[in-house]
Design an enzyme around this catalytic site. Structure first.
Site, short mmCIF file in Angstrom:
data_model
loop_
_atom_site.label_atom_id
_atom_site.label_comp_id
_atom_site.label_asym_id
_atom_site.label_seq_id
_atom_site.Cartn_x
_atom_site.Cartn_y
_atom_site.Cartn_z
N CYS A 105 0.80 -1.24 0.00
CA CYS A 105 0.00 0.00 0.00
C CYS A 105 0.83 1.29 0.00
CB CYS A 105 -0.98 0.03 1.16
SG CYS A 105 -1.31 -1.53 1.95
N ARG A 147 6.99 -11.04 5.70
CA ARG A 147 6.62 -10.83 7.10
C ARG A 147 7.24 -11.93 7.93
NH1 ARG A 147 0.27 -9.53 6.08
NH2 ARG A 147 0.65 -7.94 4.49
N GLN A 196 0.95 -11.09 -2.97
CA GLN A 196 -0.46 -10.71 -2.90
C GLN A 196 -0.95 -10.29 -4.28
OE1 GLN A 196 0.01 -7.52 0.03
NE2 GLN A 196 -1.18 -8.76 1.47
N ASP A 206 -2.59 -7.86 -5.19
CA ASP A 206 -2.98 -6.63 -4.52
C ASP A 206 -3.48 -5.57 -5.50
OD1 ASP A 206 -3.32 -5.29 -2.21
OD2 ASP A 206 -1.19 -5.01 -1.75
N HIS A 211 -5.05 -1.23 -5.22
CA HIS A 211 -5.56 -0.12 -4.43
C HIS A 211 -6.35 0.80 -5.33
CE1 HIS A 211 -2.26 -1.71 -1.99
NE2 HIS A 211 -3.15 -1.53 -1.03
N LYS A 213 -14.69 -3.20 6.45
CA LYS A 213 -14.23 -4.14 5.42
C LYS A 213 -15.19 -5.29 5.20
CE LYS A 213 -11.61 -6.92 8.69
NZ LYS A 213 -10.50 -7.77 8.95
N HIS A 223 -8.48 -1.17 -0.39
CA HIS A 223 -7.50 -2.25 -0.59
C HIS A 223 -8.31 -3.48 -0.96
CE1 HIS A 223 -4.57 -0.25 2.32
NE2 HIS A 223 -5.71 0.27 2.71
ZN LIG Z 1 -3.21 -2.35 0.84
#
Ligand SMILES: [Zn+2]
Ligand SMILES: [Zn+2]
Length: 646
Positions: free
Chosen positions: A337, A366, A384, A386, A388, A472, A518
Site C-alpha cells: 500500500c 513478514r 499478494q 494486490d 488499491h 471491510k 485495498h
Molecule cells: Zn493495501
C-alpha cells in the site's frame, strides 16, 4: 424474583437461585435435554450454577462452538482421570479445549505414552464417562488448594495456584477425580459417548524451553459414535488432500533449508500454474479498469513509519537492512500500500480522473516464528494479488460493487460455491477508536452493506470488528471438506490518504482527500493455491491444471503418430505430453491417474489407421475412440463451462 433476558430479547421472571438447566426446562424439555453449557452476563458458568441476579442468559448445545468447548474441556477431565488410574505418579498440569478437541499436558516421570497405548486410555476414559458422574464445582481456600497438590507432589498445580488470588480458587469434582478448574463443564460425563486419543507430542511447561518437557495428549470426543466415525473419515481425507503432500507429489513447490524456512520455491509446474492464475486475474482486472504497476521489494524505513506499518511490524519483524556507506535503512516490504500511495502522489488528479485503480502482484515479507510456519499457508514471503483503488466518497459504493463482482467471478471460475461474506463495521459505542469522519464511515458502511445485499451475498455483520482505519468485507470460503478458509478482503481506508497527504481537485476547485480501497480476491497466491489444492485434492479445474492430457502410445511403433497428435493439440492450445517410456499402457494409466491428469489419450494401431485417439478420463470413464477435433471441442466446452465470462 430475578429477570432473565434470553438471546431473542424476551425477558422472563424466575425465582432467585434458578439454574440455567431449569430455565431451559421452563422453555422446553427438548432444549433441556440438549443444553450442555451456559453463559451468564458474559461469563461461562455451569448449567447447575444458581442465578442470583438479573442478567442475560445464553444456553448452548453441542451445535454451538461454546457447547463444543465445554464438551471437550469436560472430556479432558475424564481423560486426566484415566491417565491417573493408568499411570500412577502422573502429574497433571493443564487441559484446555482447542479448535478441534482438547489436550492435557502431563508430566510422566516413569512412563511414556505412544500410539499403542491410545486404545487402553480411550477404553478407560469411556468406562469413566459411562458412570454418568456429575461435574461439581466447589470453592476452596488457597491454603487448602495448595495443600491438596503439595500432598500429591504436583509442583505444576502448586505454581498455578500460587499465582491465583485467595477467594477465587475453585476445584471441579467428578467421580473420584478432582482438578483445579475455573469451570465451564457439561452437566455429566455420560453425555460423552465417543472418545478418541489422536496424538501425543512434547510440550514445555508454560511453553518455555527452559522448563520440563511434558507430554501433551491430544484427543477429541463426541456425543455420538457416528460423529466420531465421520470425523475420523474427514481427517483421513484431509491427510490425503494436505497441500504440502500434494504440492510435492504434483511437483508444484518445495522448500529448502538452505534458502530459508518459510520461503517457498516454485517448481516449473507450480510456476506455470501461478502464471495462469495471474493471467486469469490480470485479464479480468484489465476489463475492470485496473492498471498494472510494479514496485520494489524494499522501501525506506521512513516510508513505513509514515504509513504506520513500522509501528505494527517493525519491532517484531525482519529488521532494517543498512547500506554500507550512507547508513540508510530499508525494510523488506510488509505491504504494498505505501508504495502505491506514492505512485498516486506522483501527479495531481482531478475528480474527473478518479477512480485510479493500481494493481500489482506484489511480493511481501513478514516474519513468522519458525514454529508457526506451515506449508504455503504460513510463510515468510508471499505474493499478494494486490490492488488499491483511489476514489471520491461518492464512488465508494460503485467501486465496492465492482470489486465484489470481480471476487465472485474469481470464486466461481475456481469452483467455490459455498462462501459467506463477513462485513466488519464500527462499534457504535466507541466512536473515538476510529479515524475519519462519522459521515464518511456511515457512507462507507452503508456502501458495503448495500453492495453485499445488491449482489445477493450471504453475509453477516460484525459490529466492532472493523479496523480503526475503515470498514471491510471478508470472503469466507468453505472447502470440499467443509472447513472454513478466510480469503481475500475488501477494505475501505481513510488513514493512508491522510498519512500520505493524498489529494484530488474537486468540482469546487478545492483539494479533497480520496478514499482508498485495498482488495485482493485471492488474498495471496501461496495461500490460495494451498486452498485450491485441499479443495480439489489436486484435481484442478481443466483451464488451470498443469497438464490437461497425456498421450500414451501402445508401443514404440506409434510414437510418430503420438507426436502428430501432440502437435495438433498444441496448435489448439491444449497442454499435453507424451509418455513414451517403455512401460505397459496399464502402468502408464495408473501413473497418469496418480498425477491427476484429466485426459489419457491412448494411441495404437486402430487409432493410427482411423486418425483417432482413445480417450479415458481421470477416474476411469472411457470415451472411446474419437477424432482430435472432437476431443478439442470437448476440452473447450468443459473449460467454458467453468471459466465464466467477465
Ligand atoms: Zn493495501
Ligand atoms: Zn474443568
Amino acid at each position: 424474583m430475578i429477570n432473565i433476558t434470553l438471546p431473542d430479547g424476551s425477558i422472563k421472571e424466575f425465582e432467585s437461585g434458578i439454574t440455567p438447566m431449569e430455565v431451559a426446562k421452563s422453555i422446553s424439555e427438548g432444549l433441556a435435554r440438549n443444553v450442555i453449557s451456559a453463559n451468564f452476563n458474559g461469563a461461562v458458568i455451569e448449567t447447575v450454577t444458581p442465578l442470583q441476579e438479573d442478567g442475560s442468559l445464553v444456553l448452548y448445545t453441542w451445535r454451538d462452538k461454546e457447547g463444543k468447548t465445554a464438551f471437550w474441556h469436560s472430556t479432558s477431565h475424564i481423560v486426566a482421570q484415566a491417565l491417573e488410574e493408568l499411570y500412577p505418579g502422573v502429574k497433571l498440569t493443564i487441559g484446555p479445549a482447542i479448535d478441534n478437541g482438547f489436550y492435557y499436558d502431563v508430566d510422566l516421570p516413569n512412563d511414556t505414552i505412544s500410539e499403542k497405548d491410545f486404545p487402553k486410555i480411550e477404553q478407560k476414559a469411556l468406562e469413566i464417562a459411562r458412570g454418568k458422574h456429575n461435574y461439581k464445582m466447589r470453592s476452596v481456600s488457597k491454603s487448602e488448594a495448595l495443600n491438596f497438590y503439595k500432598e500429591q507432589g504436583n509442583e505444576y498445580k502448586v505454581e498455578l495456584i500460587e499465582n491465583l488470588e485467595d477467594g477465587t480458587i475453585t476445584f471441579c469434582d467428578h467421580d473420584t477425580f478432582t482438578d483445579l478448574c475455573r469451570g465451564g463443564h457439561i452437566p455429566n460425563t455420560g453425555i460423552v459417548k465417543a472418545i478418541k486419543i489422536l496424538s501425543v507430542a512434547g510440550a514445555y511447561w508454560r511453553g518455555d524451553e527452559h522448563n520440563t518437557q511434558l507430554t501433551r495428549v491430544y484427543g477429541i470426543s463426541f456425543p455420538k459414535q457416528k460423529e466420531l466415525t465421520e470425523y475420523l473419515e474427514l481427517l483421513e481425507e484431509a491427510k490425503k488432500r494436505d497441500h504440502r503432500k500434494l504440492g510435492k507429489e504434483l511437483e508444484l513447490f518445495t522448500f529448502s533449508q538452505k534458502v530459508g524456512q518459510g520461503l517457498p520455491l516454485w517448481l516449473p509446474k507450480g510456476a506455470a500454474l501461478r502464471e495462469r492464475l495471474e493471467q486469469f486475474l490480470k485479464q479480468a482486472q484489465k476489463k475492470a479498469g485496473y492498471e498494472m504497476v510494479v514496485t520494489p521489494h524494499i522501501g525506506q524505513k521512513e516510508l513505513y513509519v509514515t504509513s504506520g506499518h513500522y509501528a505494527k511490524y517493525g519491532e517484531d519483524s525482519f529488521q532494517p537492512i543498512k547500506t554500507p556507506k550512507e547508513d540508510e535503512e530499508f525494510l523488506l516490504k510488509p505491504m504494498n500500500c505505501p508504495h502505491h500511495c506514492e505512485i498516486y502522489n506522483s501527479k495531481p488528479f482531478s475528480y474527473r480522473e478518479l477512480p485510479k485503480r493500481y494493481a500489482e502482484f506484489g511480493t511481501v515479507y513478514r516474519y513468522e516464528q519458525s514454529g508457526e510456519l506451515h506449508g504455503l499457508t504460513r510463510v515468510r514471503g508471499f505474493t499478494q494479488d494486490d490492488a488499491h483503488i483511489f476514489c471520491t466518497p461518492d464512488q465508494v459504493d460503485q467501486e465496492f460493487m465492482n470489486v465484489i463482482d470481480l471476487s465472485l467471478y474469481v470464486l466461481g471460475s475456481l469452483g467455490f460455491e459455498d462462501f459467506t461474506a463477513q462485513v466488519s463495521i464500527r462499534d457504535p459505542k466507541t466512536p473515538d477508536k476510529y479515524i475519519g469522519s462519522v459521515d464518511n464511515w456511515e457512507k462507507a458502511e452503508n456502501a458495503i452493506i448495500n453492495a453485499a445485499k445488491e449482489k445477493g451475498l450471504d453475509y453477516v455483520i460484525e459490529e466492532g470488528e472493523a479496523a480503526f482505519y475503515g470498514p471491510k468485507l471478508d470472503f469466507m470460503v468453505k472447502d470440499a471438506l467443509g472447513r472454513n478458509w478466510q480469503l481475500g478482503t475488501i477494505q475501505v481506508d481513510y488513514t493512508l490518504p491522510e498519512r500520505f497527504d493524498l489529494t484530488y481537485k474537486g468540482s469546487d476547485n478545492e483539494l479533497h482527500r480520496p478514499i482508498m480501497i485495498h482488495r485482493a480476491p485471492f488474498g495471496s497466491m501461496e495461500r490460495f493455491i494451498a486452498l485450491l489444492l485441499e479443495h480439489t485434492g489436486g484435481n484442478f479445474p481443466l483451464w488451470l491444471i498443469p497438464e490437461q492430457a497425456i498421450i500414451l502410445p501402445v508401443s514404440e511403433k506409434h510414437e510418430k503418430y503420438a507426436e502428430k497428435v501432440l502437435k495438433s493439440l498444441e496448435n489448439n492450445e491444449i497442454r499435453a505430453l507424451i509418455d513414451s517410456r517403455n512401460e505397459t499402457v496399464g502402468k502408464k494409466i495408473r501413473e497418469a491417474e496418480m498425477n491427476k491428469i484429466p485426459f489419457m489419450l491412448i494411441v495404437g494401431e486402430d487409432d493410427e489407421k482411423a486418425n483417432t485417439i482413445s480417450v479415458r478420463k481421470h477416474g476411469g470413464d472411457d470415451l472411446g475412440a474419437i477424432t482430435i477435433e472432437k476431443f478439442t471441442d470437448l476440452v473447450t466446452k468443459e473449460i467454458n463451462s467453468t471459466l465464466k465470462s467477465f
